[in-house]
Design a protein around this motif. Sequence first.
Motif, PDB file in Angstrom:
ATOM      1  N   VAL A 186     -10.805  -0.270 -11.722  1.00 31.43           N
ATOM      2  CA  VAL A 186     -10.092   0.333 -10.595  1.00 31.43           C
ATOM      3  C   VAL A 186      -9.264  -0.746  -9.893  1.00 31.43           C
ATOM      4  O   VAL A 186      -9.744  -1.855  -9.636  1.00 31.43           O
ATOM      5  CB  VAL A 186     -11.090   0.965  -9.604  1.00 31.43           C
ATOM      6  N   GLY A 187      -8.023  -0.387  -9.573  1.00 41.08           N
ATOM      7  CA  GLY A 187      -7.153  -1.302  -8.840  1.00 41.08           C
ATOM      8  C   GLY A 187      -7.354  -1.151  -7.333  1.00 41.08           C
ATOM      9  O   GLY A 187      -8.407  -0.712  -6.859  1.00 41.08           O
ATOM     10  N   SER A 188      -6.335  -1.493  -6.569  1.00 35.63           N
ATOM     11  CA  SER A 188      -6.423  -1.382  -5.114  1.00 35.63           C
ATOM     12  C   SER A 188      -6.476   0.083  -4.694  1.00 35.63           C
ATOM     13  O   SER A 188      -5.937   0.967  -5.366  1.00 35.63           O
ATOM     14  CB  SER A 188      -5.218  -2.062  -4.458  1.00 35.63           C
ATOM     15  N   ILE A 189      -7.145   0.338  -3.556  1.00 39.90           N
ATOM     16  CA  ILE A 189      -7.286   1.694  -3.014  1.00 39.90           C
ATOM     17  C   ILE A 189      -6.696   1.686  -1.606  1.00 39.90           C
ATOM     18  O   ILE A 189      -7.386   1.367  -0.631  1.00 39.90           O
ATOM     19  CB  ILE A 189      -8.766   2.132  -2.991  1.00 39.90           C
ATOM     20  N   PRO A 190      -5.422   2.029  -1.471  1.00 37.53           N
ATOM     21  CA  PRO A 190      -4.781   1.949  -0.154  1.00 37.53           C
ATOM     22  C   PRO A 190      -5.178   3.084   0.783  1.00 37.53           C
ATOM     23  O   PRO A 190      -5.075   2.948   1.998  1.00 37.53           O
ATOM     24  CB  PRO A 190      -3.287   1.993  -0.479  1.00 37.53           C
ATOM     25  N   ASN A 191      -5.618   4.225   0.236  1.00 40.00           N
ATOM     26  CA  ASN A 191      -5.954   5.387   1.060  1.00 40.00           C
ATOM     27  C   ASN A 191      -7.459   5.648   1.012  1.00 40.00           C
ATOM     28  O   ASN A 191      -8.039   5.752  -0.070  1.00 40.00           O
ATOM     29  CB  ASN A 191      -5.201   6.629   0.567  1.00 40.00           C
ATOM     30  N   ARG A 192      -8.054   5.783   2.197  1.00 34.83           N
ATOM     31  CA  ARG A 192      -9.498   6.000   2.299  1.00 34.83           C
ATOM     32  C   ARG A 192      -9.791   7.377   2.873  1.00 34.83           C
ATOM     33  O   ARG A 192      -8.887   8.197   3.028  1.00 34.83           O
ATOM     34  CB  ARG A 192     -10.103   4.901   3.183  1.00 34.83           C
ATOM     35  N   GLU A 193     -11.080   7.622   3.198  1.00 34.23           N
ATOM     36  CA  GLU A 193     -11.480   8.918   3.745  1.00 34.23           C
ATOM     37  C   GLU A 193     -10.669   9.246   4.999  1.00 34.23           C
ATOM     38  O   GLU A 193     -10.450   8.376   5.860  1.00 34.23           O
ATOM     39  CB  GLU A 193     -12.969   8.908   4.102  1.00 34.23           C
ATOM     40  N   GLY A 194     -10.228  10.494   5.062  1.00 31.88           N
ATOM     41  CA  GLY A 194      -9.438  10.947   6.200  1.00 31.88           C
ATOM     42  C   GLY A 194      -7.945  10.869   5.978  1.00 31.88           C
ATOM     43  O   GLY A 194      -7.181  11.475   6.738  1.00 31.88           O
ATOM     44  N   SER A 195      -7.497  10.138   4.956  1.00 35.92           N
ATOM     45  CA  SER A 195      -6.063  10.048   4.666  1.00 35.92           C
ATOM     46  C   SER A 195      -5.593  11.328   3.981  1.00 35.92           C
ATOM     47  O   SER A 195      -6.338  11.964   3.234  1.00 35.92           O
ATOM     48  CB  SER A 195      -5.773   8.839   3.774  1.00 35.92           C
ATOM     49  N   LEU A 196      -4.360  11.677   4.234  1.00 37.05           N
ATOM     50  CA  LEU A 196      -3.776  12.867   3.617  1.00 37.05           C
ATOM     51  C   LEU A 196      -3.205  12.497   2.256  1.00 37.05           C
ATOM     52  O   LEU A 196      -2.410  11.575   2.132  1.00 37.05           O
ATOM     53  CB  LEU A 196      -2.677  13.448   4.501  1.00 37.05           C
ATOM     54  N   ALA A 197      -3.618  13.232   1.235  1.00 33.30           N
ATOM     55  CA  ALA A 197      -3.122  13.020  -0.121  1.00 33.30           C
ATOM     56  C   ALA A 197      -2.275  14.211  -0.537  1.00 33.30           C
ATOM     57  O   ALA A 197      -2.574  15.350  -0.179  1.00 33.30           O
ATOM     58  CB  ALA A 197      -4.284  12.839  -1.090  1.00 33.30           C
ATOM     59  N   SER A 198      -1.211  13.931  -1.293  1.00 31.62           N
ATOM     60  CA  SER A 198      -0.340  15.003  -1.772  1.00 31.62           C
ATOM     61  C   SER A 198       0.358  14.539  -3.049  1.00 31.62           C
ATOM     62  O   SER A 198       0.506  13.332  -3.285  1.00 31.62           O
ATOM     63  CB  SER A 198       0.699  15.384  -0.716  1.00 31.62           C
ATOM     64  N   PRO A 199       0.795  15.481  -3.887  1.00 34.45           N
ATOM     65  CA  PRO A 199       1.473  15.094  -5.127  1.00 34.45           C
ATOM     66  C   PRO A 199       2.772  14.337  -4.900  1.00 34.45           C
ATOM     67  O   PRO A 199       3.227  13.609  -5.784  1.00 34.45           O
ATOM     68  CB  PRO A 199       1.735  16.451  -5.812  1.00 34.45           C
ATOM     69  N   SER A 200       3.371  14.483  -3.729  1.00 29.04           N
ATOM     70  CA  SER A 200       4.670  13.851  -3.466  1.00 29.04           C
ATOM     71  C   SER A 200       4.545  12.455  -2.852  1.00 29.04           C
ATOM     72  O   SER A 200       5.554  11.820  -2.572  1.00 29.04           O
ATOM     73  CB  SER A 200       5.491  14.745  -2.529  1.00 29.04           C
TER      74      SER A 200
END
Length: 390
Positions: A186-200
């Motif tokens: 696994v590389g870096s994980i910039p987004n953690r719990e609570g972050s909004l994820a979207s295909p765009s």
Amino acid sequence: MNKNKLFGMTKHIALVALVLGLSLTSCGGGEQQGAQQQAPQIGYIVAKSASVDLETLYPATIKGKKDVEIRPQVSGFITQVCVEEGQQVSAGQTLFVIDQVQYQAAVSQAEASVAAAQEAVNSAQITARNKQTLYNKNVISEYENQLAQNDLASAKAGLSQANAALVSARKNLSYTVVKAPSAGYVGSIPNREGSLASPSMAQPLTTVSDISEVYAYISFNERQVLEMTQSGNVTLANALKEMPAVRLKLADGSYYASEGKFSTMTGLLDTTTGSATVRVCFPNQNGMLRSGSTGSVVIPTHMDNVIIIPQSATTEIQDRKFAYLTDKEGNVKSCAIEVVATNDGKSYAVTSGLKDGDHVIVEGVGVSVRDGVKIQPVDKTNSQNAAEAK
């Protein structure tokens, strides 16, 4: 003694002293001038043909066998991050979980729609069956019977549409669990719990790198490509197969334990740099090499019957290289030489222009050593050999 005679003797003595002084001055100046014109001591080595193994270093960028960017296929808030940066994961392992509430609700709604559509089909089937019986007994018209059959077909189409919506809803629900498509790190994980994820989103959730093997990418110029293929007489695939095993020099100067092999070369030359990208494959069972690291690919070359001289013993004029030779009397003359393009940055392998026994000047070239000057030659062959061995 009269005054005239005394004056004459004094004049004669002064003249003799002047002549002696001028003579001494002249002798001293001559010695000094001779010292100034004394030929300098310059070192040389005795040329000798030998078989050598040369190494050429090519800057390399290292990438994993497969670097997969992990991107969400549905929108929602990240509710769980199941891995850590740098963790080794297997194919299918859960990496992230996205909020599932709305997608679970969509699945429930789709399941209800399928159930309603199925009931509609059941009712339409009963009606169509009864109408067909009445039509066979000439109780109802063909038109009325056909309407019942059409209602059944419409109900079945509605059921198919509801089933498709259920499949889509379940698929979206499955997308809320983001899994690793392949084994890797696994590389870096910039987004953690609570972050909004979207295909765009521009930045991926992370990158999974399969580094069971790594690829080192280097560049060959057009001339090197032609030399490999013997100006087109050998296919590129065969030329790559005939390339020797290579080593990888890491950023700290150490060498990677396993050797690599050439695998592919791009079919087109970069119009900007005039070079082709070559891929060298290295095994990486211990996971030491990582994507994004750098190093140098070391390509060995074996040469027979060449003369090795230091690069500092040569000069270059209009793309031609020259070395300087001296005879026993210290007379210096230049000679044009041909060298192998492959070199280690310190020495040249001379293929023509020199012969065994030549005294090649290795000191002061381009400074005090020029064509036609006089030197005092000093044999540095043994010290040069010792330096090369070290």
